[in-house]
Design an enzyme around this catalytic site. Structure first.
Site, PDB file in Angstrom:
ATOM      1  N   GLU A  93      -6.572  15.779  -3.778  1.00 27.41           N
ATOM      2  CA  GLU A  93      -7.227  15.949  -2.493  1.00 27.41           C
ATOM      3  C   GLU A  93      -6.197  16.129  -1.382  1.00 27.41           C
ATOM      4  O   GLU A  93      -5.113  15.541  -1.425  1.00 27.41           O
ATOM      5  CB  GLU A  93      -8.109  14.732  -2.191  1.00 27.41           C
ATOM      6  N   CYS A 113      -1.169   7.881  -9.093  1.00 25.58           N
ATOM      7  CA  CYS A 113       0.069   7.244  -8.618  1.00 25.58           C
ATOM      8  C   CYS A 113       0.421   6.073  -9.517  1.00 25.58           C
ATOM      9  O   CYS A 113      -0.460   5.358  -9.996  1.00 25.58           O
ATOM     10  CB  CYS A 113      -0.126   6.766  -7.175  1.00 25.58           C
ATOM     11  N   CYS A 117      -0.421   0.022  -5.578  1.00 25.19           N
ATOM     12  CA  CYS A 117      -0.562  -0.820  -4.389  1.00 25.19           C
ATOM     13  C   CYS A 117      -1.980  -1.388  -4.339  1.00 25.19           C
ATOM     14  O   CYS A 117      -2.958  -0.680  -4.607  1.00 25.19           O
ATOM     15  CB  CYS A 117      -0.264  -0.016  -3.126  1.00 25.19           C
ATOM     16  N   CYS A 120      -4.870   0.459  -2.211  1.00 21.55           N
ATOM     17  CA  CYS A 120      -4.959   1.924  -2.250  1.00 21.55           C
ATOM     18  C   CYS A 120      -5.795   2.409  -3.434  1.00 21.55           C
ATOM     19  O   CYS A 120      -5.537   2.041  -4.577  1.00 21.55           O
ATOM     20  CB  CYS A 120      -3.547   2.511  -2.328  1.00 21.55           C
ATOM     21  N   GLY A 158      -0.232   9.986  -4.535  1.00 23.55           N
ATOM     22  CA  GLY A 158       1.066   9.986  -5.196  1.00 23.55           C
ATOM     23  C   GLY A 158       2.199   9.441  -4.345  1.00 23.55           C
ATOM     24  O   GLY A 158       2.071   9.253  -3.140  1.00 23.55           O
ATOM     25  N   SER A 190       6.086  10.133   3.427  1.00 21.72           N
ATOM     26  CA  SER A 190       5.834   8.693   3.366  1.00 21.72           C
ATOM     27  C   SER A 190       6.153   8.166   1.973  1.00 21.72           C
ATOM     28  O   SER A 190       5.832   8.809   0.971  1.00 21.72           O
ATOM     29  CB  SER A 190       4.367   8.410   3.708  1.00 21.72           C
ATOM     30  N   LEU A 213       5.380  -0.391   4.669  1.00 24.02           N
ATOM     31  CA  LEU A 213       5.943  -1.743   4.767  1.00 24.02           C
ATOM     32  C   LEU A 213       4.893  -2.811   4.443  1.00 24.02           C
ATOM     33  O   LEU A 213       4.984  -3.500   3.446  1.00 24.02           O
ATOM     34  CB  LEU A 213       6.516  -1.945   6.171  1.00 24.02           C
ATOM     35  N   HIS A 214       3.932  -2.998   5.344  1.00 20.87           N
ATOM     36  CA  HIS A 214       2.735  -3.824   5.153  1.00 20.87           C
ATOM     37  C   HIS A 214       2.969  -5.336   5.114  1.00 20.87           C
ATOM     38  O   HIS A 214       2.030  -6.090   5.319  1.00 20.87           O
ATOM     39  CB  HIS A 214       1.933  -3.378   3.935  1.00 20.87           C
ATOM     40  N   HIS A 288      -9.052   0.159   5.365  1.00 22.02           N
ATOM     41  CA  HIS A 288     -10.352   0.723   5.012  1.00 22.02           C
ATOM     42  C   HIS A 288     -10.769   0.140   3.664  1.00 22.02           C
ATOM     43  O   HIS A 288     -10.083   0.347   2.663  1.00 22.02           O
ATOM     44  CB  HIS A 288     -10.271   2.249   4.941  1.00 22.02           C
ATOM     45  N   CYS A 331      -6.729   6.666   5.397  1.00 20.80           N
ATOM     46  CA  CYS A 331      -5.546   6.116   4.736  1.00 20.80           C
ATOM     47  C   CYS A 331      -5.934   5.154   3.616  1.00 20.80           C
ATOM     48  O   CYS A 331      -6.707   4.227   3.827  1.00 20.80           O
ATOM     49  CB  CYS A 331      -4.688   5.390   5.778  1.00 20.80           C
TER      50      CYS A 331
END
Length: 345
Positions: A93, A113, A117, A120, A158, A190, A213-214, A288, A331
């Protein structure tokens, strides 16, 4: 019948090698590149400054290779999500985000990917394949709104540094004088930060760099992002300090603000301590919700306080506008339902 090889996604060096192998004059490489990336043709027949003989020679085993999206979804906010086929039973996408004078395309670099994470959807899908430079560039070349684009961000499906060879080829095509001739300032890549690829990316590309980072706390970041265990954020920051981000190239950090997890002033102070001495900025992102993940996003008041604290203490910070959530294009939300259907069938 054997499928033909795509010309789209070839660098100038690869085109030079191709024309030499086919016995064509050397200058034909730049002519082909111009047709592909400047004039953006969809067939070899359109390359009219090549002789008919050479066009027929090319057509024996090659084609332009432009592939239109097979599906699209439109958000109420104007965002458009496109689905592209990338090989047998594989899809990715891309997200087109119009915003006043700017128009940004978020592109993918892999099918799925490996990074897994926690927050995600792409990571939940698992990894299937790397995209080729052809498949990366095609997301731009075949975009219906292509001529409106001002920026490209490699923040789709990815991990770009996990597919570095093809990503660097695609960036060379985007920024090279023979290709799209875009300024590197129009492109942001990114990454979670991979030890193997980060240094090479910084040294071989001038595009903007965004680090996911997060959390400034190693143990917590490792829980959210398993890649932390292989290359810690503190090691990454030390590596980044060896490079100059004070001029045109921008270094930014992405930070999803989770309710009750990383949204307090304690974390803001840790961020300031971690990033001290780096010329960078911070992008705060709203979480989200995705199925099966027990995390919540902080409210806007909390995010605003967090931003203001960082900014007043010298770290330029913005809150990224959330776009396309109603079509699962925001995101962390990219995951091809089409892929899942095919995996089950």
């Amino acid at each position: 019948m054997m499928s033909k090889y795509p010309l789209l996604g070839m660098t100038l060096i690869e085109l030079q090698s191709l024309v030499k192998r086919l016995g064509m004059p050397g200058f034909a490489a730049k002519q082909i590149a111009s047709w592909l990336y400047d004039k953006k043709v969809t067939s070899i027949d359109e390359m009219t400054n090549l002789s008919l003989k050479y066009r027929e020679l090319l057509k024996q085993n090659y084609e332009v290779g432009a592939e239109a999206p097979v599906e699209e979804m439109r958000s109420v906010d104007g965002t458009v999500k496109y689905l592209y086929p990338v090989g047998e039973n594989h899809f990715v996408e891309s997200v087109y985000i119009p915003d006043d004078e700017r128009a940004t395309l978020c592109i993918s670099s892999q099918v799925g990917c490996k990074m897994n994470c926690k927050f995600c959807m792409t990571g939940k899908q698992g990894y299937s394949a790397n995209l080729t430079a052809h498949q990366i560039i095609n997301q731009i070349h075949s975009l219906p709104e292509r001529d409106k684009l001002t920026n490209v961000v490699m923040m789709g499906m990815g991990e770009p540094l996990d597919n570095l060879e093809e990503v660097l080829k695609a960036l060379d095509i985007l920024t090279g004088s023979y290709g799209y001739a875009w300024s590197p300032k129009r492109i942001t890549v990114s990454t979670v930060g991979l030890r193997k690829g980060l240094r090479r990316f910084i040294e071989e590309s001038d595009c903007h760099l965004a680090i996911s980072l997060h959390s400034p706390v190693t143990a917590q970041r490792a829980e959210l992002m398993p890649a932390e265990k292989a290359f810690s954020i503190t090691e990454m920051v030390e590596l980044l300090k060896n490079y100059d981000f004070s001029k045109q190239r921008r270094l930014s950090f992405e930070y999803i603000v989770f309710k009750g997890l990383n949204d307090s002033q304690v974390y803001a102070k840790e961020l300031l301590k971690l990033l001290r001495g780096l010329d960078c900025r911070m992008n705060l992102i709203r979480f989200h919700s995705i199925p099966g993940v027990a995390l919540e996003g902080a409210d806007m008041d909390t995010m605003t306080r967090f931003r203001d604290y960082l900014t007043t203490h010298g770290l330029f910070t913005t809150i990224r506008a959330s776009r396309g959530e109603d079509i699962f294009a925001a995101c962390g939300m990219l995951s091809t339902a089409k892929q899942e259907e095919n995996n089950k069938s």
